[in-house]
Motif scaffolding. Sequence first.
Motif, PDB file in Angstrom:
ATOM      1  N   GLN A 103       0.815  -1.211   0.000  1.00  0.00           N
ATOM      2  CA  GLN A 103       0.000   0.000   0.000  1.00  0.00           C
ATOM      3  C   GLN A 103       0.853   1.269   0.000  1.00  0.00           C
ATOM      4  O   GLN A 103       0.504   2.264  -0.640  1.00  0.00           O
ATOM      5  CB  GLN A 103      -0.926  -0.005   1.223  1.00  0.00           C
ATOM      6  CG  GLN A 103      -1.969  -1.106   1.207  1.00  0.00           C
ATOM      7  CD  GLN A 103      -2.988  -0.908   0.104  1.00  0.00           C
ATOM      8  OE1 GLN A 103      -3.562   0.155  -0.032  1.00  0.00           O
ATOM      9  NE2 GLN A 103      -3.203  -1.942  -0.708  1.00  0.00           N
ATOM     10  N   LEU A 147      -7.991   6.803  -6.910  1.00  0.00           N
ATOM     11  CA  LEU A 147      -7.237   6.344  -5.743  1.00  0.00           C
ATOM     12  C   LEU A 147      -7.149   7.432  -4.675  1.00  0.00           C
ATOM     13  O   LEU A 147      -7.037   7.134  -3.483  1.00  0.00           O
ATOM     14  CB  LEU A 147      -5.839   5.903  -6.170  1.00  0.00           C
ATOM     15  CG  LEU A 147      -4.981   5.222  -5.094  1.00  0.00           C
ATOM     16  CD1 LEU A 147      -5.635   3.929  -4.623  1.00  0.00           C
ATOM     17  CD2 LEU A 147      -3.571   4.950  -5.624  1.00  0.00           C
ATOM     18  N   ARG A 150      -9.412   7.417  -1.383  1.00  0.00           N
ATOM     19  CA  ARG A 150      -9.220   6.599  -0.180  1.00  0.00           C
ATOM     20  C   ARG A 150      -8.809   7.432   1.025  1.00  0.00           C
ATOM     21  O   ARG A 150      -8.959   6.993   2.154  1.00  0.00           O
ATOM     22  CB  ARG A 150      -8.186   5.504  -0.434  1.00  0.00           C
ATOM     23  CG  ARG A 150      -6.768   5.991  -0.673  1.00  0.00           C
ATOM     24  CD  ARG A 150      -5.813   4.830  -0.818  1.00  0.00           C
ATOM     25  NE  ARG A 150      -4.460   5.308  -1.110  1.00  0.00           N
ATOM     26  CZ  ARG A 150      -3.385   4.548  -1.001  1.00  0.00           C
ATOM     27  NH1 ARG A 150      -3.492   3.293  -0.601  1.00  0.00           N
ATOM     28  NH2 ARG A 150      -2.196   5.030  -1.304  1.00  0.00           N
ATOM     29  N   ARG A 151      -8.287   8.639   0.804  1.00  0.00           N
ATOM     30  CA  ARG A 151      -7.914   9.501   1.928  1.00  0.00           C
ATOM     31  C   ARG A 151      -9.124   9.911   2.748  1.00  0.00           C
ATOM     32  O   ARG A 151      -9.002  10.186   3.946  1.00  0.00           O
ATOM     33  CB  ARG A 151      -7.212  10.762   1.407  1.00  0.00           C
ATOM     34  CG  ARG A 151      -5.931  10.516   0.642  1.00  0.00           C
ATOM     35  CD  ARG A 151      -5.329  11.834   0.175  1.00  0.00           C
ATOM     36  NE  ARG A 151      -4.136  11.629  -0.627  1.00  0.00           N
ATOM     37  CZ  ARG A 151      -3.435  12.619  -1.189  1.00  0.00           C
ATOM     38  NH1 ARG A 151      -3.840  13.881  -1.028  1.00  0.00           N
ATOM     39  NH2 ARG A 151      -2.364  12.353  -1.911  1.00  0.00           N
ATOM     40  N   LEU A 153     -12.228   8.179   2.607  1.00  0.00           N
ATOM     41  CA  LEU A 153     -13.172   7.100   2.865  1.00  0.00           C
ATOM     42  C   LEU A 153     -13.161   6.713   4.345  1.00  0.00           C
ATOM     43  O   LEU A 153     -12.089   6.636   4.954  1.00  0.00           O
ATOM     44  CB  LEU A 153     -12.824   5.869   2.016  1.00  0.00           C
ATOM     45  CG  LEU A 153     -13.155   5.949   0.532  1.00  0.00           C
ATOM     46  CD1 LEU A 153     -12.584   4.748  -0.201  1.00  0.00           C
ATOM     47  CD2 LEU A 153     -14.661   6.023   0.321  1.00  0.00           C
ATOM     48  N   THR A 160     -11.767  -0.834  -1.086  1.00  0.00           N
ATOM     49  CA  THR A 160     -10.320  -0.913  -0.932  1.00  0.00           C
ATOM     50  C   THR A 160      -9.599  -0.161  -2.050  1.00  0.00           C
ATOM     51  O   THR A 160     -10.206   0.246  -3.044  1.00  0.00           O
ATOM     52  CB  THR A 160      -9.869  -2.375  -0.943  1.00  0.00           C
ATOM     53  OG1 THR A 160     -10.142  -2.928  -2.246  1.00  0.00           O
ATOM     54  CG2 THR A 160     -10.606  -3.189   0.124  1.00  0.00           C
ATOM     55  N   ALA A 161      -8.291  -0.022  -1.869  1.00  0.00           N
ATOM     56  CA  ALA A 161      -7.477   0.586  -2.922  1.00  0.00           C
ATOM     57  C   ALA A 161      -7.562  -0.236  -4.204  1.00  0.00           C
ATOM     58  O   ALA A 161      -7.577   0.324  -5.314  1.00  0.00           O
ATOM     59  CB  ALA A 161      -6.023   0.699  -2.460  1.00  0.00           C
ATOM     60  N   LEU A 164     -10.759   0.725  -5.995  1.00  0.00           N
ATOM     61  CA  LEU A 164     -10.657   2.062  -6.581  1.00  0.00           C
ATOM     62  C   LEU A 164      -9.789   2.051  -7.827  1.00  0.00           C
ATOM     63  O   LEU A 164     -10.087   2.743  -8.808  1.00  0.00           O
ATOM     64  CB  LEU A 164     -10.090   3.038  -5.547  1.00  0.00           C
ATOM     65  CG  LEU A 164     -10.993   3.358  -4.348  1.00  0.00           C
ATOM     66  CD1 LEU A 164     -10.238   4.185  -3.320  1.00  0.00           C
ATOM     67  CD2 LEU A 164     -12.251   4.093  -4.792  1.00  0.00           C
TER      68      LEU A 164
END
Length: 441
Positions: A103, A147, A150-151, A153, A160-161, A164
């Motif tokens: 990640q 992507l 995700r910051r 969410l 999940t990444a 996305l």
Amino acid sequence: MKSSHDIRNNFRKEFSDWPTWRARVLVVAFAALAGLAVVGFSAVSERAFGLFSAMYQRCWWSPLLWTPACTAAIVWLTRRFAAGAGGSGIPQVMAALEPAAAQDKLGRFVSLKLSVAKVLLTTWGLLAGLSLGREGPSVQVAAGVMLTARRWLPERSGVTAHGLLVAGGAAGIAAAFNTPLGGIMFAIEELSRTPEQRRSGLLMSAIVLAGLMAVSINGNATYFGLIHATGIDSGLLVPGLIVALASGLAGGLFSRLLIASLNSPPRDWFSRVRARRPVLFAAGCGLAVAAIGLFSGGAVFGSSSEHTRELVAGDGQAAGLFFFLKFIATWLTAWSGVPAGIFAPSLAIGAALGNDIALLLSYPHAGALIALGMVGFLAAATQAPLTSFIIVMEMVDGHAMVLSLMACAMVARTVSRVLSPPLYANLSQAQLRRLPQPASL
């Protein structure tokens, strides 16, 4: 007796779960942003190539200076500031989806910074007149935008990444070609290795929304115009089979050539020069593309959309060297190391191949063979037959050719698999080798 399906409780459970709704709204919002980013990318890249075309019309010899200088500058900037933006962009997204990409290392392959760099550098490549497309880069651009979501969410959102990235990459194809269904098929065929069943509906909705953003702004216009295919009967069988085999052979060789050039140890003299002096090598590739472009009368510059539109419209009747020249110019552009996609050039190469075979066989319904050539070469080069089929199907007037297009895509992909390993999967492994290797004990 209490019903097993309590509507009131289900309603309360569904609409009082604010973290879930926050995740849904964020995913949908970023999907819309991804679609808009690709639409904007398309607009600026077309404007850039328009400026190059105007320069070429005013001063025919200018590409001999302009194109190599720009190619060298693009490669230097890419290697110096945005190594992850080089190449197509699809291998980077596929590498980010691999378990080996932790990640905290995803930013080496996909990020908002790389998306911005990809837009600027690919647009510059079209301003330079290089033979490239923006569809592959659009995959990386849209994936980087998605992507970023995700910051914000919430924890335990279930998105999940990986999800996305799949949604963003597929949204890039959907928006670039105005084909939401093509984006979904691209996600299934190329990106999604472990589908997230729980959130698949939300992610598929995001892909469709990104494609609809392009449709709502650009309308239903197709990239190369509308193919009016006639003569779809038993007489198409032999010419169609010849096109399927020829496009499979040509696309397989094209894929193998790209893999050998971009992902093999430098055994020959040119590859050793590329490894030691990449900027100088890029300038040489740019000069070669400029010379080929001048020899073709400007036809191979950019994505060659105008030349292909003429073929599709039935105005380009004369056979020539365009197929071979576009093939070589696209390979040299990719080999130079600039950010560049091959989807649109592959469609142009396939259209020329179908047209040449129609003229060679004196087949009266060239439009049908042009459509088969487009789907066949793209399916062979990318080894994504269903995505290729859907993209070309959108260009055909009517559904009489649906079965012919699908059969051609499958035959061409089968021939290609004999000649070459999958292009993007192979190049994604090269991207993974950019990751820091653990120190040996």
